[in-house]
Design an enzyme around this catalytic site. Structure first.
Site, mmCIF file in Angstrom:
data_model
loop_
_atom_site.group_PDB
_atom_site.id
_atom_site.type_symbol
_atom_site.label_atom_id
_atom_site.label_comp_id
_atom_site.label_asym_id
_atom_site.label_seq_id
_atom_site.Cartn_x
_atom_site.Cartn_y
_atom_site.Cartn_z
ATOM 1 N N LYS A 1 42.807 39.443 41.302
ATOM 2 C CA LYS A 1 42.831 38.654 40.074
ATOM 3 C C LYS A 1 43.524 37.308 40.277
ATOM 4 C CE LYS A 1 43.064 42.790 37.117
ATOM 5 N NZ LYS A 1 41.758 43.005 36.563
ATOM 6 N N GLU B 1 50.497 37.200 32.456
ATOM 7 C CA GLU B 1 49.613 36.373 31.624
ATOM 8 C C GLU B 1 50.136 36.298 30.208
ATOM 9 O OE1 GLU B 1 45.611 37.851 31.541
ATOM 10 O OE2 GLU B 1 45.194 37.089 33.548
ATOM 11 N N HIS C 1 43.002 50.110 27.213
ATOM 12 C CA HIS C 1 42.437 48.932 27.874
ATOM 13 C C HIS C 1 41.084 49.233 28.501
ATOM 14 C CE1 HIS C 1 45.912 46.528 27.198
ATOM 15 N NE2 HIS C 1 46.693 47.337 27.861
ATOM 16 N N ARG D 1 29.478 43.546 40.522
ATOM 17 C CA ARG D 1 28.633 44.759 40.586
ATOM 18 C C ARG D 1 27.919 44.918 39.251
ATOM 19 N NH1 ARG D 1 31.672 47.501 36.908
ATOM 20 N NH2 ARG D 1 33.903 47.189 37.092
#
Ligand code: ADP
Length: 667
Positions: free
Chosen positions: A116, A200, A235, A297
């Site tokens: 990430k 974040e 999540h 993907r």
């Protein structure tokens, strides 16, 4: 063109890929672990190869075993599905080294997006907006805490190698930062062998909107519009739809362009998804979305995109992997109607969506929409893999009718034998705010109570049915089941006169009988076309369905499935089980008063106490990972840790005693 395609996956996605491969005339090869010998994907493929034992790390995740299987069967291409090896660049390298075509992007594109932090840096350079935060190298806890303060609470700690919501913690207050960081890092280390995290800004009223992109080896990149995946628990997505509610032409233009830019930046080939986190606090804005990550993907939720665009994405993947050009240009792609998908899981919403195991005693999907499933009635839900049972997808001219049709499909599908989220999904899809498109990613958490509400009615009827289907009561003509017996239970009176359908098994042959309540109110008249002298010895009742049951004046179907341990009942859209709790289906089943027993097979990730420690009721003592989820096992009462039988890293079997408490002598 590919001649023989090996599918390096299991479950619904393996079956899904086999379908398109067969349509294109390819030979298909399934791989399976010893636990999956009789699984659907094995039956549907032309050939199948066993790649190892039940544990995924030794079978579906074994690069050598999969490559060997491809060589053995002469497969010239491998489709990885999603999960398992699908985003592992080393697997792509191994395919290339062995002259096998990998259906997906290059290893370089995968590496660029694999972490990430690196992906965010790359996107920043390409001019794609990214979520504000810290994604550098420094991992000193104090430094990270300072960064969090600077970014401003609430913040989100994320594992840079993360996926599936793991290694992620929302922190609302600086006081909790250190503890959350530690637990996120521990989960990240255990799951991805990489404890590195980024911080974040937590976007307010966040919505998850993602764009499907597709590239080929001729330099073409198109997008296939967006999907909204904001309805999430832990999540993780449970409902996905396309297009996104409230989307405007401007925002769609900005978002899809950013997605195409992102894909071009890494010369992307094949199907991919660019995920954005969106500020939904005041409608969608062209400056209110940020890149989160790219999934290199096919996504679980690809069917909703297929529904609105009429494209078979797996077919496109197989054609692109063979060197073909994308069959359509951007201007030829349009949105037709609205589509929504629900993920049906074996899990217990009441116990924090804990994955469940068990046998599917009754499985009958209403066919009002597309059903992508990898299981059939009688299959055992195994503790080793993701507990996704099926995806139900509807497509209608407008959003509301797509939602209504899906809610109805969930209400009328019969899924009994293991805990599932079917009823939860039905409530969710029927919720006014969900129907009006007014929600963000916190919707399920905020509305949890009303979404998991259970009425007593189902339990009472389960008791009544238990009595009614007692085999001795249905033992034969001499011993007719009388309504009087059931009425004593005090709940039978809510039923009207019934006609019921009984499935029995005699000498392993299934027969359907029709039982109609006799006029004289003294039992049942049983009709059968296939059995002369019912009943006989060895009758095993598989299930009963009541076609005309009146409950509170409303006619609704009732279906009952008895097993040795439990009675499973579905009444209209609601279901309940009566009897012993399915082992592994809830934490409560894993605890006796003095001991902590493993509720299912799994791995111990951390032990939070030592022998001799005094502990209080509810205190988390052991963290274990099972069925892709970390869960805390807590003390059921206060006491002193007398025996500690496990350490971090241990594999445990269901039923193993992990810890034992003695009374606290000082208490
Ligand atoms: P994973 O790869 O583990 O699935 P993601 O980065 O895709 O993690 O995030 C998963 C979900 O977490 C998102 O769909 C969203 O609901 C939530 N989320 C992620 N980042 C943020 C953020 N910065 N602010 C608010 N919610 C977020």
């Amino acid at each position: 063109m590919i001649k023989t395609l090996l599918i390096a996956n299991r479950g619904e996605i393996a079956c899904r890929v086999i379908r398109s491969a067969k349509k294109l005339g390819m030979n298909t090869v399934a791989v399976y672990s010893t636990a999956d010998r009789n699984a659907q994907h094995v039956k549907q493929a032309d050939q199948a190869v066993c790649v190892g034992p039940a544990l995924a790390s030794e079978s579906y995740l074994s690069i050598n075993a999969i490559i060997d299987a491809a060589k053995k069967t002469g497969a010239d291409a491998i489709h990885p599905g999603y999960g398992f090896l699908s985003e592992n660049p080393e697997f792509v390298d191994a395919c290339v080294a062995n002259g096998i075509c990998f259906v997906g992007p290059s290893a370089a594109a995968m590496r660029a997006m694999g972490r990430k932090d690196a992906a965010k840096l790359l996107m920043e350079k390409a001019g794609v907006p990214v979520v504000p935060g810290y994604h550098g190298e420094n991992q000193d806890p104090e430094f990270l805490a300072e960064q969090a303060l600077e970014i401003g609470y609430p913040v989100l700690i994320k594992a840079r190698s993360g996926g599936g919501g793991k290694g992620m913690r929302r922190v609302d207050d600086a006081h909790d930062f250190a503890a959350s960081l530690e637990s996120a890092q521990r989960e990240a280390q255990a799951s991805f062998s990489d404890a590195h995290v980024l911080i974040e800004k937590y976007v307010s009223k966040p919505r998850h909107i993602e764009v499907q992109v597709f590239g080929d080896s001729h330099g073409n990149v198109v997008h296939l519009f967006e999907r909204d995946c904001s309805l999430q628990r832990r999540h993780q997505k449970v409902i996905e739809e396309a297009p996104a509610p409230g989307m405007t032409d401007d925002v769609r233009q900005a978002m899809t362009q950013a997605a195409v830019t992102a894909a071009r930046a890494i010369d992307y080939e094949g199907a991919g998804t660019i995920e954005f986190i969106v500020d939904g606090s005041a409608g969608l804005r062209t400056d209110g979305f940020w890149f989160m990550e790219m999934n290199t993907r096919l996504q679980v939720e690809h069917p909703v995109t297929e529904a609105i665009t009429g494209v078979d994405l797996v077919e496109w993947q197989l054609q692109a992997a063979s060197g073909g050009e994308i069959p359509k240009r951007q201007e030829e792609l349009t949105i037709q109607g609205h589509s929504v998908e629900a993920r049906l899981y074996a899990e217990d919403p009441v116990a924090g969506f804990l994955p469940a195991t068990g046998r599917l005693q009754y499985l009958d999907f209403a066919r009002s929409g597309r059903v992508d499933s990898g299981v059939v009635e009688g299959d055992e839900i195994l503790p080793y893999y993701d507990p996704l049972l099926a995806k139900l997808i509807t497509h209608s001219a407008d959003r509301l009718s797509a939602f209504r049709t899906l809610a109805d499909q969930l209400a009328t599908s019969k899924v009994l034998g293991t805990k599932t989220n079917r009823e939860f999904l039905w409530r969710l899809l029927s919720h006014d705010e969900v129907c009006s498109g007014d929600f963000d990613t916190s919707f399920i958490d905020v509305n949890l109570q009303s979404l998991i509400e259970q009425t007593n009615e189902a339990r009472l009827i389960a008791v009544a049915c238990h009595e009614l289907i007692n085999p001795s009561a249905l033992g034969g003509a001499d011993e007719p089941t009388t309504l009087a017996t059931a009425r004593q239970l005090g709940c039978w009176q809510i039923w009207g006169s019934c006609e019921r359908c009984i499935e029995v098994e005699i000498d392993d042959v299934a027969h359907t009988l029709r039982a109609i309540e006799s006029d004289k109110d003294d039992g049942w008249v049983i009709h059968s076309d296939s059995i002369d002298n019912y009943p006989k010895a060895g009758v095993h009742i598989k299930r009963l369905s009541f076609t005309r049951s009146i409950i509170d004046g409303v006619e609704c179907p009732v279906c009952v499935v008895p097993t040795d341990e439990q009675i499973h009942v579905q009444i209209g859209a609601q279901s309940a089980s009566y009897g012993r709790v399915v082992s592994g289906a809830g934490l409560s089943s894993g605890k006796t008063d003095d001991a902590i027993i493993a509720p299912m097979p799994g791995r111990i990730v951390a032990v939070h106490c030592n022998v001799g420690d005094a502990v209080s009721a509810g205190q988390a003592l052991i963290s274990m990972e099972a069925m892709k989820m970390e869960q805390d096992l807590c003390a059921s009462k206060e006491g002193v840790v007398e025996i500690l039988a496990v350490a971090a890293g241990d594999q445990v079997a269901q039923g193993d005693e992990l810890l034992r408490l003695a009374p606290d002598p000082d208490a």
